[in-house]
Design an enzyme around this catalytic site. Structure first.
Site, PDB file in Angstrom:
ATOM      1  N   GLU A 103       0.839  -1.337   0.452  1.00 33.80           N
ATOM      2  CA  GLU A 103       0.051   0.028  -0.061  1.00 33.80           C
ATOM      3  C   GLU A 103       1.099   1.531  -0.518  1.00 33.80           C
ATOM      4  O   GLU A 103       2.149   1.114   0.388  1.00 33.80           O
ATOM      5  CB  GLU A 103      -1.063  -0.272   0.964  1.00 33.80           C
TER       6      GLU A 103
ATOM      7  N   LYS B  80      -5.225  10.984   0.888  1.00 35.32           N
ATOM      8  CA  LYS B  80      -5.377   9.706   1.590  1.00 35.32           C
ATOM      9  C   LYS B  80      -6.529   8.668   1.048  1.00 35.32           C
ATOM     10  O   LYS B  80      -7.833   9.556   1.354  1.00 35.32           O
ATOM     11  CB  LYS B  80      -5.441   9.500   3.033  1.00 35.32           C
TER      12      LYS B  80
ATOM     13  N   VAL C 236      -5.716   0.425   3.138  1.00 38.27           N
ATOM     14  CA  VAL C 236      -5.476  -1.118   2.415  1.00 38.27           C
ATOM     15  C   VAL C 236      -6.207  -1.605   1.863  1.00 38.27           C
ATOM     16  O   VAL C 236      -6.228  -2.488   1.008  1.00 38.27           O
ATOM     17  CB  VAL C 236      -5.673  -1.531   3.744  1.00 38.27           C
TER      18      VAL C 236
ATOM     19  N   ASP D 270     -16.623   4.834  13.902  1.00 35.46           N
ATOM     20  CA  ASP D 270     -16.088   5.149  13.231  1.00 35.46           C
ATOM     21  C   ASP D 270     -15.213   3.854  13.288  1.00 35.46           C
ATOM     22  O   ASP D 270     -14.933   3.135  13.803  1.00 35.46           O
ATOM     23  CB  ASP D 270     -15.159   5.874  14.095  1.00 35.46           C
TER      24      ASP D 270
ATOM     25  N   SER E 178     -13.127   1.334   9.959  1.00 35.66           N
ATOM     26  CA  SER E 178     -12.273   1.430   8.394  1.00 35.66           C
ATOM     27  C   SER E 178     -13.333   0.622   7.918  1.00 35.66           C
ATOM     28  O   SER E 178     -13.352   0.289   8.218  1.00 35.66           O
ATOM     29  CB  SER E 178     -11.148   1.114   9.000  1.00 35.66           C
ATOM     30  N   ALA E 179     -13.373   1.477   6.554  1.00 35.12           N
ATOM     31  CA  ALA E 179     -13.700   0.339   5.261  1.00 35.12           C
ATOM     32  C   ALA E 179     -13.072  -0.433   5.072  1.00 35.12           C
ATOM     33  O   ALA E 179     -13.215  -1.087   3.946  1.00 35.12           O
ATOM     34  CB  ALA E 179     -13.450   2.123   4.312  1.00 35.12           C
ATOM     35  N   ASP E 180     -11.747  -0.662   5.676  1.00 31.65           N
ATOM     36  CA  ASP E 180     -10.782  -1.576   5.442  1.00 31.65           C
ATOM     37  C   ASP E 180     -11.875  -2.710   5.809  1.00 31.65           C
ATOM     38  O   ASP E 180     -11.348  -3.784   4.803  1.00 31.65           O
ATOM     39  CB  ASP E 180      -9.560  -1.917   6.081  1.00 31.65           C
TER      40      ASP E 180
ATOM     41  N   LYS F 247      -3.722  -2.381  16.214  1.00 32.38           N
ATOM     42  CA  LYS F 247      -2.838  -1.174  16.972  1.00 32.38           C
ATOM     43  C   LYS F 247      -4.194  -0.753  17.912  1.00 32.38           C
ATOM     44  O   LYS F 247      -5.601  -1.388  17.551  1.00 32.38           O
ATOM     45  CB  LYS F 247      -2.807   0.099  16.391  1.00 32.38           C
TER      46      LYS F 247
HETATM   47  N1  PSU Z   1      -2.515   1.733  10.865  1.00 26.41           N
HETATM   48  C1  PSU Z   1      -0.877   1.691  10.846  1.00 26.41           C
HETATM   49  N2  PSU Z   1      -0.171   2.405   9.495  1.00 26.41           N
HETATM   50  C2  PSU Z   1      -1.376   2.548   8.657  1.00 26.41           C
HETATM   51  C3  PSU Z   1      -2.545   2.736   8.229  1.00 26.41           C
HETATM   52  C4  PSU Z   1      -3.432   1.956   9.453  1.00 26.41           C
HETATM   53  O1  PSU Z   1      -1.012   0.893  11.626  1.00 26.41           O
HETATM   54  O2  PSU Z   1      -0.387   3.820   7.818  1.00 26.41           O
HETATM   55  C5  PSU Z   1      -3.179   2.860   7.550  1.00 26.41           C
HETATM   56  C6  PSU Z   1      -3.229   2.298   6.801  1.00 26.41           C
HETATM   57  O3  PSU Z   1      -3.287   2.398   5.162  1.00 26.41           O
HETATM   58  C7  PSU Z   1      -4.727   1.969   6.542  1.00 26.41           C
HETATM   59  C8  PSU Z   1      -5.364   3.100   6.514  1.00 26.41           C
HETATM   60  O4  PSU Z   1      -5.949   1.476   5.309  1.00 26.41           O
HETATM   61  O5  PSU Z   1      -4.442   3.225   7.864  1.00 26.41           O
HETATM   62  C9  PSU Z   1      -6.639   2.961   7.536  1.00 26.41           C
HETATM   63  O6  PSU Z   1      -7.235   4.489   7.698  1.00 26.41           O
HETATM   64  P1  PSU Z   1      -8.918   4.883   8.576  1.00 26.41           P
HETATM   65  O7  PSU Z   1      -8.903   4.498   9.224  1.00 26.41           O
HETATM   66  O8  PSU Z   1      -9.319   5.966   8.377  1.00 26.41           O
HETATM   67  O9  PSU Z   1      -9.888   3.571   7.397  1.00 26.41           O
HETATM   68 MN    MN Z   2     -12.410   6.334  10.004  1.00 27.21          MN
END
Ligand code: PSU
Ligand code: MN
Length: 308
Positions: free
Chosen positions: A27, A89, A109, A141, A143-145, A162
């Site tokens: 990524e 992002k 991701v 909140d 994540s879309a992941d 984490k």
């Molecule tokens: N967690 C990490 N390092 C990162 C990310 C998450 O330890 O760099 C990044 C990844 O690209 C992940 C994104 O897909 O943050 C998730 O962001 P969000 O929670 O806004 O979906």
């Molecule tokens: Mn989010």
């Protein structure tokens, strides 16, 4: 317009896929938003090198000029790393506008999985994935992941989650969505900076081949979606659990105080943690990414072996 109007696969990666050679996707949000310059560029290039040394071909993914590029040049990686937070992002919901407007975007991701799937890549290595944030019962909140893991057929090799996230809720969400969470040589979900989290994975598997076979079985049965492969940080690089827990707590409190929300929260917390630990967390982060790149290469090789 069709998909190929928006996806550009490098010659090397296209040839490898056509010849059933192992490819590992990477990524780009980790480059632009996950680490500071110049360590971000150095790490991204080293990860590619490690994948090659382990017998696979790297495919770093990002949106450049409105195209999802699968396989970046050194210059493109340097460009994203230097631009850092100025690059958008780009998660799933951001992708359509960025593509239509011909802009650049660092893939999360979720969107890296989209690019990998479009190119026919099955294995993707990163550091950490997004998940259900603490307090999500109020903020929603998530994540879309996680949704992407539910629907897109790519294995994601990471070092667990984490504790900026609610690990228990993240695991529940993945269970609901039918995403297997595999522990590589461990029964316990790794917690990114540390080996231990106190939460169990669905299943421990001890070889790259068993992981590849599991994903092959999932696909053969038409069970759409990905799989999360969690790989503990090597013991010698893992951080003191109490120290990192306290640091994360402080970072989360600060974010709350400043009212930081939405897509800004993860990059904010990562940066804060790096500053509070005086760079120690960055060192651990870099090492766990290298470790995941090695395992992902081995899984990709095993997976290709199943198709011979
Ligand atoms: N967690 C990490 N390092 C990162 C990310 C998450 O330890 O760099 C990044 C990844 O690209 C992940 C994104 O897909 O943050 C998730 O962001 P969000 O929670 O806004 O979906
Ligand atoms: Mn989010």
């Amino acid at each position: 317009m069709i998909l190929s109007d928006y996806v550009k696969v490098s010659d090397e990666v296209r040839r490898a896929i056509e010849e059933n050679k192992p490819v590992v996707a990477l990524e780009s949000t980790i480059i632009s938003h996950g680490m500071p310059y110049p360590q971000n560029v150095e790490t991204a290039l080293n990860v590619e090198k490690i994948i090659r040394e382990n017998g696979a071909i790297p495919a770093t993914i990002a949106v450049i000029g409105g195209k999802i590029c699968v396989g970046l040049t050194k210059d493109e990686i340097e460009y994203l790393g230097k631009k850092g937070l100025e690059v958008t992002k780009a998660s799933r919901r951001d992708l359509p506008v960025i593509l239509a407007m011909g802009e650049d975007g660092a893939t999360t991701v979720a969107t890296t999985m989209i690019g990998a799937a479009a190119a026919g890549i099955k294995v993707f290595a990163t550091g950490g994935v997004g998940g259900v944030h603490r307090g999500a019962e109020k903020t929603m909140d998530i994540s879309a992941d996680l949704e992407e893991l539910a629907m897109t057929d790519v294995m994601v090799v990471c070092a667990g989650c984490k504790s900026i996230l609610d690990l228990g809720l993240t695991l529940e969400y993945l269970e609901t969505k039918g995403v297997p969470v595999i522990g590589y040589k461990t029964d316990e979900l790794p917690a990114f900076y540390t080996v231990h989290s106190g939460f169990s994975v669905d299943r421990r598997l001890d070889t790259p081949k068993d992981i590849a076979k599991t994903f092959a079985a999932k696909q053969a049965c038409g069970l759409k979606g990905g799989m999360l492969v969690t790989n503990p940080i090597p013991e010698e690089f893992s951080m003191d659990k109490e120290l990192i827990d306290r640091t994360i707590e402080e970072a989360v409190c600060e974010a709350e105080k400043l009212g930081i929300k939405g897509k800004k929260i993860t990059p904010f917390l990562l940066d804060k943690i790096q500053k509070l630990t005086g760079g120690d967390s960055l060192k651990a982060n870099i090492q766990l990414v290298y470790n995941n790149a090695r395992l992902a290469s081995q899984i990709a090789i095993s997976y290709c072996g199943l198709n011979k």
